[in-house]
Design a protein around this motif. Structure first.
Motif, PDB file in Angstrom:
ATOM      1  N   GLY A  99       0.848  -0.778  -0.312  1.00 19.42           N
ATOM      2  CA  GLY A  99       0.144   0.167   0.242  1.00 19.42           C
ATOM      3  C   GLY A  99       0.649   1.640  -0.087  1.00 19.42           C
ATOM      4  N   ARG A 100       0.677   2.454   0.454  1.00 20.23           N
ATOM      5  CA  ARG A 100       0.669   3.707  -0.034  1.00 20.23           C
ATOM      6  C   ARG A 100       1.381   3.840   1.710  1.00 20.23           C
ATOM      7  N   ILE A 101       2.432   4.516   2.140  1.00 21.45           N
ATOM      8  CA  ILE A 101       3.225   4.856   3.440  1.00 21.45           C
ATOM      9  C   ILE A 101       1.942   5.629   3.574  1.00 21.45           C
ATOM     10  N   ASP A 102       1.083   6.800   2.839  1.00 20.45           N
ATOM     11  CA  ASP A 102       0.401   7.480   3.368  1.00 20.45           C
ATOM     12  C   ASP A 102      -0.887   6.953   4.109  1.00 20.45           C
ATOM     13  N   ASN A 103      -1.234   5.328   3.787  1.00 15.59           N
ATOM     14  CA  ASN A 103      -2.182   4.736   3.995  1.00 15.59           C
ATOM     15  C   ASN A 103      -1.894   4.131   5.452  1.00 15.59           C
ATOM     16  N   GLN A 104      -1.171   3.824   5.754  1.00 11.37           N
ATOM     17  CA  GLN A 104      -0.957   3.760   7.560  1.00 11.37           C
ATOM     18  C   GLN A 104      -1.393   4.550   8.167  1.00 11.37           C
ATOM     19  N   VAL A 105      -2.146   3.582   9.203  1.00 12.24           N
ATOM     20  CA  VAL A 105      -2.633   4.939  10.106  1.00 12.24           C
ATOM     21  C   VAL A 105      -2.445   3.959  11.785  1.00 12.24           C
ATOM     22  N   GLN A 106      -3.153   4.306  12.245  1.00 17.79           N
ATOM     23  CA  GLN A 106      -2.567   3.522  13.660  1.00 17.79           C
ATOM     24  C   GLN A 106      -3.951   3.868  14.740  1.00 17.79           C
ATOM     25  N   VAL A 107      -3.748   1.995  14.558  1.00 24.48           N
ATOM     26  CA  VAL A 107      -5.290   2.755  15.647  1.00 24.48           C
ATOM     27  C   VAL A 107      -5.221   1.481  16.718  1.00 24.48           C
ATOM     28  N   CYS A 108      -6.061   2.527  18.159  1.00 21.09           N
ATOM     29  CA  CYS A 108      -5.777   2.433  18.992  1.00 21.09           C
ATOM     30  C   CYS A 108      -4.259   1.726  19.668  1.00 21.09           C
ATOM     31  N   GLY A 109      -3.003   2.582  18.793  1.00 20.01           N
ATOM     32  CA  GLY A 109      -1.597   1.840  19.163  1.00 20.01           C
ATOM     33  C   GLY A 109      -1.487   1.131  17.866  1.00 20.01           C
TER      34      GLY A 109
ATOM     35  N   ASP B 296     -15.111  -7.152  -5.423  1.00 22.63           N
ATOM     36  CA  ASP B 296     -13.843  -5.766  -5.683  1.00 22.63           C
ATOM     37  C   ASP B 296     -14.315  -4.729  -5.269  1.00 22.63           C
ATOM     38  N   MET B 297     -15.539  -4.919  -4.755  1.00 22.83           N
ATOM     39  CA  MET B 297     -16.031  -3.102  -4.330  1.00 22.83           C
ATOM     40  C   MET B 297     -16.365  -3.212  -2.613  1.00 22.83           C
ATOM     41  N   ALA B 298     -15.220  -3.234  -2.288  1.00 24.75           N
ATOM     42  CA  ALA B 298     -15.161  -3.383  -0.677  1.00 24.75           C
ATOM     43  C   ALA B 298     -14.049  -2.988  -0.411  1.00 24.75           C
ATOM     44  N   VAL B 299     -13.792  -2.005   0.477  1.00 27.06           N
ATOM     45  CA  VAL B 299     -12.944  -0.855   0.787  1.00 27.06           C
ATOM     46  C   VAL B 299     -13.347  -0.457   2.507  1.00 27.06           C
ATOM     47  N   SER B 300     -12.193  -0.506   2.870  1.00 30.14           N
ATOM     48  CA  SER B 300     -11.920   0.220   4.784  1.00 30.14           C
ATOM     49  C   SER B 300     -11.621   1.634   4.828  1.00 30.14           C
ATOM     50  N   VAL B 301     -11.941   2.339   5.413  1.00 27.34           N
ATOM     51  CA  VAL B 301     -11.353   3.540   6.313  1.00 27.34           C
ATOM     52  C   VAL B 301     -10.990   3.673   7.216  1.00 27.34           C
ATOM     53  N   ALA B 302     -10.279   4.390   7.505  1.00 30.08           N
ATOM     54  CA  ALA B 302     -10.135   4.364   9.100  1.00 30.08           C
ATOM     55  C   ALA B 302     -10.796   5.897   9.572  1.00 30.08           C
ATOM     56  N   TRP B 303     -11.347   6.366  11.260  1.00 30.10           N
ATOM     57  CA  TRP B 303     -12.479   7.063  11.059  1.00 30.10           C
ATOM     58  C   TRP B 303     -12.703   7.507  12.086  1.00 30.10           C
ATOM     59  N   PRO B 304     -12.420   8.679  13.247  1.00 30.84           N
ATOM     60  CA  PRO B 304     -12.058  10.039  12.717  1.00 30.84           C
ATOM     61  C   PRO B 304     -10.108  10.035  12.618  1.00 30.84           C
ATOM     62  N   ILE B 305      -9.885  10.906  11.511  1.00 32.34           N
ATOM     63  CA  ILE B 305      -8.124  10.175  11.566  1.00 32.34           C
ATOM     64  C   ILE B 305      -7.362  11.118  12.806  1.00 32.34           C
ATOM     65  N   ASP B 306      -6.936  11.873  13.422  1.00 29.29           N
ATOM     66  CA  ASP B 306      -5.571  12.567  13.719  1.00 29.29           C
ATOM     67  C   ASP B 306      -4.711  12.533  13.566  1.00 29.29           C
ATOM     68  N   SER B 307      -3.493  13.118  12.801  1.00 33.01           N
ATOM     69  CA  SER B 307      -1.985  12.953  12.452  1.00 33.01           C
ATOM     70  C   SER B 307      -2.278  11.694  12.891  1.00 33.01           C
ATOM     71  N   GLY B 308      -2.478  10.709  11.614  1.00 33.18           N
ATOM     72  CA  GLY B 308      -2.426   9.003  11.133  1.00 33.18           C
ATOM     73  C   GLY B 308      -2.437   8.505  12.696  1.00 33.18           C
ATOM     74  N   HIS B 309      -3.466   8.677  13.615  1.00 27.23           N
ATOM     75  CA  HIS B 309      -4.163   8.126  14.267  1.00 27.23           C
ATOM     76  C   HIS B 309      -5.312   8.016  14.506  1.00 27.23           C
ATOM     77  N   ALA B 310      -6.298   6.725  14.830  1.00 27.41           N
ATOM     78  CA  ALA B 310      -7.733   7.293  14.180  1.00 27.41           C
ATOM     79  C   ALA B 310      -8.219   5.591  15.130  1.00 27.41           C
ATOM     80  N   ASP B 311     -10.051   6.788  15.613  1.00 28.51           N
ATOM     81  CA  ASP B 311      -9.942   5.426  16.464  1.00 28.51           C
ATOM     82  C   ASP B 311     -10.873   4.415  15.804  1.00 28.51           C
ATOM     83  N   ALA B 312     -10.853   3.559  15.087  1.00 27.05           N
ATOM     84  CA  ALA B 312     -11.599   2.243  14.306  1.00 27.05           C
ATOM     85  C   ALA B 312     -11.830   2.433  12.886  1.00 27.05           C
ATOM     86  N   ILE B 313     -11.549   0.958  12.188  1.00 33.24           N
ATOM     87  CA  ILE B 313     -11.566   1.014  11.341  1.00 33.24           C
ATOM     88  C   ILE B 313     -13.133   0.918  10.660  1.00 33.24           C
TER      89      ILE B 313
END
Lengths: 537, 95
Positions: free
Chosen positions: A429-439, A458-475
């Motif tokens: 994936g892209r480095i930018d798509n890396q997120v931290q969720v609960c550490g 193939d039409m299935a996608v995940s997102v992290a939300w809410p994102i704050d500087s690379g950290h998110a609560d959940a997927i």
């Protein structure tokens, strides 16, 4: 016919010209239902080259053209190269402000315009200060343009030279740049990437040998010229005396009929074409028997897509290519074998190994090389790696770096990979798509894969939300309209294959995926949607 | 009486209007000669989603395998292809 050994040339136009001298009567280009021989195209190109040379006082390193899938578009590429300059492709379908910015940023003072671009000229030229020479090889009727824009010079068809004399590539000026393209930065501001003759010729030598191109080959030309993969189409074809088939706009989405009608032998496109053709039930087994090679590049290739294409194009060798514009067209390759899905990570076909003579390494955040098996950022070096961005020192220093104990320049791709036990690079994936969720660090690509597998789409996608500087609560997950869709069983499948923090907290079924301007799934828009959907409940 | 073709046509026209609204374009004339892709309204992914929508709404499976792209990207042709497509078992009640 045996593959001709590639005659040595040090300039793209010389490579085309070698083939034109050797095979003057063979077809070079099929566009808009017209076929153009090497001799015809050579003549057109030399005429345009001489038209530029005759009026060239400033000797700028590049010249631009505005045309789309027409004979003039291809002749302009060759004509600009014949004049000794590098070419800057402009797109008739881009917003005019963007085209204006590209033209201004390139510093080009020549613009070749095909019939299909003439109507755009009033908007494009207004506000352009530096005087341009606008060459219009398709028309003598320029309307009010010369009066409306007295600052610029216009060259109608009648004033274009019809032949370039006997000179090959102009020696003066002779720019080291082959083409100048723009990539969209993550910040949204496009960056100019000048690619040198040396960069491209290195790529062509390697691929001519790898794909054993012969003059009887018929190449697909799917990519827009603003995309560097079109350089593969044009010049791997033309330096080997083969014929280029420009796929008409109306067939770009579903090209199967075009492939079998023209008996194409060399295929090159983005993988999403496969998804579309699958959906439209166009990829029937053995339906594309003429193809010898099927190459895909530009986005992750899913194993399911590779398999479907391989079944349809059963005579062809299928390869996944990978490479950023900054490293010239493509720099790594992976040969797909039916049933090799087990070599894939997250259902994505590996990007494989770099071409002979090029180098790759994987680094961590501290720019230290990591051991095989450890994920990190892919860096590439070698004769295909370009010299940096045009007029952007800061960005160049950021992406083109030296690593410890060597003084060579590495290009940091921004792509997350790992080298597996076979020495094969796996795309994560892209480095930018890396997120931290609960550490925990999460690659969304991996969640996407679990979602695709469980929901059988193939039409299935995940997102992290809410994102704050690379950290998110959940997927959170999204899937598109499906028959009998059971979100609970998909979530249960995710629980079986992933740790809790990676399992989507909610799975939303939506009618349509939001798409960005490039026609790709718009993750930021989906993330925003999570907020709306949750607050709506 | 409204035929199946009319229903499918109306469904597609509604999707075109939505698409134009979300991309802030003026909706084109929605006659049978409209080419959805040429009009710049649908790219490949969006078109796939439109097809999925038709298949789901009308319980059919579109097979465009041997068709020229123009034979299904033009509104009237798409309606005809959909009408001629085989029906599949109706969808079970959603939970």
């Amino acid at each position: 016919m045996m593959p001709a050994s590639l005659p040595s040339f040090d300039h793209l136009f010389a490579g085309f010209e070698n083939a034109a001298r050797k095979y003057p009567l063979r077809p070079a280009l099929h566009v808009n239902e017209e076929t153009c021989s090497y001799a015809d195209l050579h003549k057109l190109a030399r005429g345009l080259g001489a038209t530029i040379r005759d009026r060239d006082f400033a000797k700028k390193p590049v010249a631009a053209f505005l045309a789309y899938r027409s004979k003039t578009a291809y002749a302009a590429v060759l004509g600009i190269l014949a004049s000794g300059k590098g070419y800057v492709p402009l797109h008739t379908g881009f917003p005019v402000e963007r085209t204006k910015a590209m033209l201004a940023f390139s510093g080009a003072d020549f613009l070749i315009v095909g019939a299909e671009g003439i109507a755009l000229l009033p908007d494009l030229l207004s506000g352009i200060e530096p005087p341009l020479t606008v060459i219009c090889p398709d028309t003598d009727d320029l309307g009010h343009l010369p009066e409306a824009f007295p600052r610029h010079r216009f060259v109608p068809r009648g004033d274009c030279l019809k032949d370039g004399g006997t000179n090959s590539v102009s020696a003066d000026p002779r720019s080291p740049i082959a083409y100048l393209l723009f990539t969209s930065g993550s910040t949204g501001i496009p960056k100019g990437v000048p690619v040198s003759q040396r960069n491209v010729i290195s790529y062509l030598r390697c691929t001519s040998e790898r794909y054993r191109v012969i003059p009887e080959d018929r190449f697909s030309q799917m990519f827009d010229m603003t995309f560097d993969l079109s350089v593969h189409d044009m010049f791997l074809c033309w330096t080997n005396g083969a014929c280029l088939y420009s796929v008409p706009h109306s067939s770009l989405m579903a090209p199967s009929r075009f492939i079998w009608q023209n008996e194409l032998t060399m295929w090159f496109s983005v993988p999403s074409v496969i998804m579309f053709m699958q959906k439209m039930r166009m990829l029937k087994p053995n339906s594309l028997p003429s193809l010898r090679f099927s190459l895909f590049c530009g986005e992750p290739l899913l194993a399911s897509m590779a398999e479907a294409w391989q079944q349809a194009a059963h005579h062809s060798t299928l390869e996944n290519l990978y490479g950023p514009t900054e490293a010239t067209i493509a720099i790594s390759h992976y040969r797909w074998e039916s049933g090799s899905a087990s070599c894939c990570t997250n259902g994505i076909v590996p990007i494989g190994r770099v071409f002979p003579g090029q180098e790759a390494c994987v680094i961590d955040r501290e720019r230290q090389k990591v051991a095989p098996g450890v994920a990190g950022e892919l860096c590439v070096a070698g004769s295909q790696v370009t010299g940096g961005y045009l007029n952007n020192e800061a960005k160049t220093r950021e992406q083109f770096v030296t690593l410890s104990e060597s003084d060579r320049t590495w290009y940091r791709t921004g792509d997350l990979v790992l080298e597996d036990a076979n020495g094969c690079l796996q795309y994560l994936g892209r480095i930018d798509n890396q997120v931290q969720v609960c550490g925990h660090r999460v690659e969304l690509q991996e969640v996407d894969h679990a979602l695709r597998a469980a929901s059988k789409t193939d039409m299935a996608v995940s997102v992290a939300w809410p994102i704050d500087s690379g950290h998110a609560d959940a997927i959170y997950g999204f899937v598109c309209e499906q028959r009998n869709f059971d979100t609970q069983s998909v979530i249960e499948h995710c629980r079986k294959v992933m740790p809790d923090y990676m399992v989507p907290r909610r799975l939303f079924v939506i009618d349509e995926m939001p798409l960005n301007v490039n026609g790709k799934i718009d993750r930021p828009a989906l993330a925003k949607r999570v907020g709306e959907l949750l607050n709506g409940n | 009486m409204e035929t199946r073709a009319d229903q499918i046509r109306a469904f597609i026209q509604e999707r075109i209007r939505q698409k134009a609204a979300t991309s802030r374009q003026t909706p084109p004339a929605l006659d049978d000669s409209l080419n959805l892709v040429e009009a710049g309204l649908f790219d490949s992914l969006a078109f796939v989603q439109l097809i999925s929508g038709i298949e789901k709404e009308f319980n059919l499976e579109l097979d465009t395998g041997d068709l020229d792209p123009e034979e299904f990207t033009v509104l009237g042709n798409l309606v005809r292809a959909a009408v001629e497509s085989p029906a599949v078992a109706p969808e079970a009640e959603k939970k």
